[in-house]
Structure formats: structure tokens, C-alpha cells
Design a protein around this motif. Sequence first.
Motif, mmCIF file in Angstrom:
data_model
loop_
_atom_site.group_PDB
_atom_site.id
_atom_site.type_symbol
_atom_site.label_atom_id
_atom_site.label_comp_id
_atom_site.label_asym_id
_atom_site.label_seq_id
_atom_site.Cartn_x
_atom_site.Cartn_y
_atom_site.Cartn_z
ATOM 1 N N LEU A 166 0.818 -1.209 0.000
ATOM 2 C CA LEU A 166 0.000 0.000 0.000
ATOM 3 C C LEU A 166 0.854 1.262 0.000
ATOM 4 C CD1 LEU A 166 -2.975 -0.829 2.388
ATOM 5 C CD2 LEU A 166 -3.036 -0.516 -0.093
ATOM 6 N N ARG A 167 2.006 1.235 0.683
ATOM 7 C CA ARG A 167 2.885 2.408 0.669
ATOM 8 C C ARG A 167 3.351 2.697 -0.764
ATOM 9 N NH1 ARG A 167 4.867 0.329 5.693
ATOM 10 N NH2 ARG A 167 6.561 -0.771 4.630
ATOM 11 N N ARG A 168 3.677 1.637 -1.489
ATOM 12 C CA ARG A 168 4.064 1.808 -2.885
ATOM 13 C C ARG A 168 2.866 2.296 -3.709
ATOM 14 N NH1 ARG A 168 2.894 -1.219 -6.956
ATOM 15 N NH2 ARG A 168 2.261 -2.962 -5.627
ATOM 16 N N ALA A 169 1.692 1.724 -3.446
ATOM 17 C CA ALA A 169 0.500 2.100 -4.201
ATOM 18 C C ALA A 169 0.120 3.557 -3.972
ATOM 19 C CB ALA A 169 -0.662 1.186 -3.828
ATOM 20 N N VAL A 170 0.328 4.063 -2.758
ATOM 21 C CA VAL A 170 0.014 5.467 -2.473
ATOM 22 C C VAL A 170 0.838 6.372 -3.380
ATOM 23 C CG1 VAL A 170 0.266 7.318 -0.787
ATOM 24 C CG2 VAL A 170 -0.747 5.145 -0.091
ATOM 25 N N ARG A 171 2.130 6.091 -3.472
ATOM 26 C CA ARG A 171 3.001 6.922 -4.314
ATOM 27 C C ARG A 171 2.591 6.833 -5.782
ATOM 28 N NH1 ARG A 171 6.883 4.317 -1.074
ATOM 29 N NH2 ARG A 171 7.437 2.963 -2.801
ATOM 30 N N GLU A 172 2.369 5.610 -6.256
ATOM 31 C CA GLU A 172 2.058 5.429 -7.673
ATOM 32 C C GLU A 172 0.678 5.972 -8.020
ATOM 33 O OE1 GLU A 172 2.767 1.465 -8.987
ATOM 34 O OE2 GLU A 172 4.795 1.393 -8.176
ATOM 35 N N ALA A 173 -0.269 5.856 -7.095
ATOM 36 C CA ALA A 173 -1.610 6.397 -7.354
ATOM 37 C C ALA A 173 -1.561 7.913 -7.433
ATOM 38 C CB ALA A 173 -2.581 5.946 -6.263
ATOM 39 N N ALA A 174 -0.790 8.538 -6.537
ATOM 40 C CA ALA A 174 -0.660 9.998 -6.559
ATOM 41 C C ALA A 174 -0.006 10.461 -7.858
ATOM 42 C CB ALA A 174 0.155 10.467 -5.366
ATOM 43 N N ARG A 196 -3.387 -2.771 13.500
ATOM 44 C CA ARG A 196 -2.687 -2.789 12.221
ATOM 45 C C ARG A 196 -3.668 -2.946 11.059
ATOM 46 N NH1 ARG A 196 2.803 -6.352 11.052
ATOM 47 N NH2 ARG A 196 3.739 -4.834 9.614
ATOM 48 N N ALA A 197 -4.708 -3.755 11.262
ATOM 49 C CA ALA A 197 -5.719 -3.913 10.224
ATOM 50 C C ALA A 197 -6.469 -2.603 10.001
ATOM 51 C CB ALA A 197 -6.691 -5.025 10.600
ATOM 52 N N LEU A 198 -6.756 -1.888 11.082
ATOM 53 C CA LEU A 198 -7.418 -0.594 10.947
ATOM 54 C C LEU A 198 -6.576 0.361 10.109
ATOM 55 C CD1 LEU A 198 -8.721 -0.037 14.593
ATOM 56 C CD2 LEU A 198 -10.116 -0.504 12.568
ATOM 57 N N ARG A 199 -5.283 0.344 10.356
ATOM 58 C CA ARG A 199 -4.383 1.208 9.602
ATOM 59 C C ARG A 199 -4.390 0.851 8.119
ATOM 60 N NH1 ARG A 199 -0.188 0.693 12.889
ATOM 61 N NH2 ARG A 199 0.948 -0.854 11.674
ATOM 62 N N ILE A 200 -4.437 -0.451 7.832
ATOM 63 C CA ILE A 200 -4.468 -0.895 6.438
ATOM 64 C C ILE A 200 -5.778 -0.491 5.772
ATOM 65 C CG2 ILE A 200 -4.614 -2.963 4.992
ATOM 66 C CD1 ILE A 200 -2.512 -4.217 6.834
ATOM 67 N N PHE A 201 -6.894 -0.641 6.493
ATOM 68 C CA PHE A 201 -8.177 -0.212 5.938
ATOM 69 C C PHE A 201 -8.130 1.265 5.550
ATOM 70 C CE2 PHE A 201 -10.242 -3.767 8.480
ATOM 71 C CZ PHE A 201 -10.536 -4.525 7.361
ATOM 72 N N ASP A 202 -7.595 2.095 6.441
ATOM 73 C CA ASP A 202 -7.541 3.537 6.175
ATOM 74 C C ASP A 202 -6.692 3.839 4.945
ATOM 75 O OD1 ASP A 202 -9.159 4.105 8.314
ATOM 76 O OD2 ASP A 202 -7.521 4.570 9.695
ATOM 77 N N THR A 203 -5.518 3.214 4.870
ATOM 78 C CA THR A 203 -4.634 3.472 3.725
ATOM 79 C C THR A 203 -5.248 2.956 2.430
ATOM 80 O OG1 THR A 203 -2.720 3.244 5.202
ATOM 81 C CG2 THR A 203 -2.293 3.203 2.836
ATOM 82 N N ALA A 204 -5.846 1.757 2.484
ATOM 83 C CA ALA A 204 -6.480 1.204 1.287
ATOM 84 C C ALA A 204 -7.605 2.113 0.801
ATOM 85 C CB ALA A 204 -7.017 -0.195 1.581
ATOM 86 N N ASP A 205 -8.360 2.683 1.732
ATOM 87 C CA ASP A 205 -9.430 3.603 1.336
ATOM 88 C C ASP A 205 -8.866 4.843 0.664
ATOM 89 O OD1 ASP A 205 -11.297 1.884 2.376
ATOM 90 O OD2 ASP A 205 -11.654 3.030 4.214
ATOM 91 N N GLN A 206 -7.754 5.345 1.183
ATOM 92 C CA GLN A 206 -7.130 6.519 0.575
ATOM 93 C C GLN A 206 -6.674 6.224 -0.847
ATOM 94 O OE1 GLN A 206 -4.019 7.987 3.184
ATOM 95 N NE2 GLN A 206 -5.317 7.755 4.983
ATOM 96 N N VAL A 207 -6.009 5.066 -1.026
ATOM 97 C CA VAL A 207 -5.552 4.691 -2.366
ATOM 98 C C VAL A 207 -6.740 4.505 -3.294
ATOM 99 C CG1 VAL A 207 -4.301 2.974 -3.731
ATOM 100 C CG2 VAL A 207 -3.461 3.611 -1.465
ATOM 101 N N ALA A 208 -7.780 3.812 -2.812
ATOM 102 C CA ALA A 208 -8.959 3.561 -3.648
ATOM 103 C C ALA A 208 -9.622 4.872 -4.070
ATOM 104 C CB ALA A 208 -9.951 2.680 -2.902
ATOM 105 N N ALA A 209 -9.681 5.841 -3.166
ATOM 106 C CA ALA A 209 -10.290 7.129 -3.503
ATOM 107 C C ALA A 209 -9.487 7.839 -4.591
ATOM 108 C CB ALA A 209 -10.385 8.004 -2.255
ATOM 109 N N ILE A 210 -8.169 7.793 -4.474
ATOM 110 C CA ILE A 210 -7.318 8.420 -5.494
ATOM 111 C C ILE A 210 -7.494 7.720 -6.833
ATOM 112 C CG2 ILE A 210 -4.944 8.908 -6.173
ATOM 113 C CD1 ILE A 210 -4.244 9.091 -3.190
ATOM 114 N N LEU A 211 -7.515 6.392 -6.809
ATOM 115 C CA LEU A 211 -7.650 5.633 -8.048
ATOM 116 C C LEU A 211 -9.001 5.881 -8.711
ATOM 117 C CD1 LEU A 211 -6.085 2.192 -7.030
ATOM 118 C CD2 LEU A 211 -5.019 4.060 -8.290
#
Length: 270
Positions: free
Chosen positions: A158-166, A206-221
Motif C-alpha cells: 500500500l505504501r508503494r501504491a500510495v506513491r504510484e496512485a498519486a 494494524r488492520a485498521l491502519r491498512i483499511f484507512d490506507t487502502a481507502d485513501q488509495v482507492a479514492a485516489i484511483l
Amino acid sequence: MSCPSSTLVMWAAAWLAGACSPDDVIDAVQAWAPMHLVGAGDAEAAVQWDLPWPDPEDAGPVLLLRAVRRLTTEDPEASVALVLPAAGDVRGLPVGTTFAGAAIESGQGVLVGAAGRPGLGLVPTIEGPDVLRWTVFPIQALPGESDQIGLGEAEFELRRAVREAAEALASMQGGYARDDTDPRTRIAETLADLAHHGQPRSTPVRALRIFDTADQVAAILTVAGDSSGRAQSAAGAAAREETLRPLWSAVRRARLAAVSASVQAALPRP
């Protein structure tokens, strides 16, 4: 929470473990729509599970919980699992079943039962404004657990996906029409909608953190992939889809890992 199936799986797992009440599950699922129509996928399922068919009933999630409770009571090894299929990615689906086809079309689904044994598949679809229809499919033999990444790998992806999605969003913004809403506003609106759907208390941090990040990436995508207001060639649209596809896959993999870890966390310890 990203979809009704995720909500049902996580809250039902907490309920089966005694960590919340049936009303908690119903409230969480109904947050997706005020009306939930429930019906069987065929006549055999209707008779076996006492479900309406061929027309669904406005019974809310209660009928779903009744089927889940019955199956998990009859088979102590039965559990609930999430599937998030997409074109070219059908992991976790029972091959050749009606449920599989419906889940692929919907992009989500719930499996109830134990691997290798008869079970159920539940698929939500949008029936109309503020209406979800849940179809219950019988499955002769549930598939074994699909290969899933751990939470650590999910966070890394997800950290990689955040950068690439942005980067993808920045490269595509030039195609927006002048009257389009600012992408940052649209991303914030998407995240605000998802924020209305909470997780059980048993969900690991940790799962909560992943949910939040995944939602951010999904919104950008979602914003990056929206072609409204743009004039693009077929080649350009295909290139955009090709760019975003692996990032969407990372989001699905991360969400599946987080849901699976949350279900395991809800289970009572021996």
C-alpha cells in the motif's frame, strides 16, 4: 469499510465470537442502505434455507444472520470469508458456480461454511436508490483458503501504491474539464462516505491502519480513473486502465488480508 460484504463478514465474525450482538451486525450492514432485499438464488436454496424465491423480501439482514447462524451451528468449523473478485483475479471463488459469476459481476461476495464442505455464498447488488439486494447461493463444496498476503506485506504494497496512485492522478489531471470538481475535493468526499462504516472493537490496530490506507488509495484511483469531462482516445483510456489495474489489485489484496486478520482476531482463543 469498503463494501457491504466486508461489513457483513467482519461484524458477523465478531457476533459469532460473542463480541457483539445481532443488532450490532444489523445496524452495521443497514448503514449501507435503508432497505435490504433478501432472496434465494434458486428454488433448492429457498426450500433448504427457508428463503423467499423467486422474489426477494424486504426482511433486512435478519435472514442473512439466520442462515449464517444455522450453518455455523451445524458445522463448528464453518466461518465467514470475504471475496473481492475482478477481471483476471478470481482468487477464493468456487469455480464454475452461479455464485462465482454473481460475485464477479458485483465485485464482492461472502462465503459461509468450511473448506471442502457444503456452504453458502452471499452476493449484494444495487437494486435501486437506497436498496441492496442480497442473493443467497448454495455451494456444494467451498474452496480452500486462497493465498493471502500478511499484514506486513499488505502495508508495504500500500505504501508503494500510495506513491504510484498519486503520480497517476497528477499525470491525468490535465485531462479534466474546467468545470470538473477539484480532484482533492472528490477524494475527500469519497473518504467521508467510507468513514460512515465502522469496524468491530476486536479489529486489530494494524488492520485498521491498512483499511484507512487502502481507502485513501482507492479514492485516489477512483478519481484518477474517472474519464468524465475528458476527451481521450481508446488507446489513452486503455493505457490509463493498464496503469491503474495493478494498484487496484494491491488495494484488494490489502483489504482481504485485513479482513482475514480481523476475522481471526475475533475468534475465541482455545
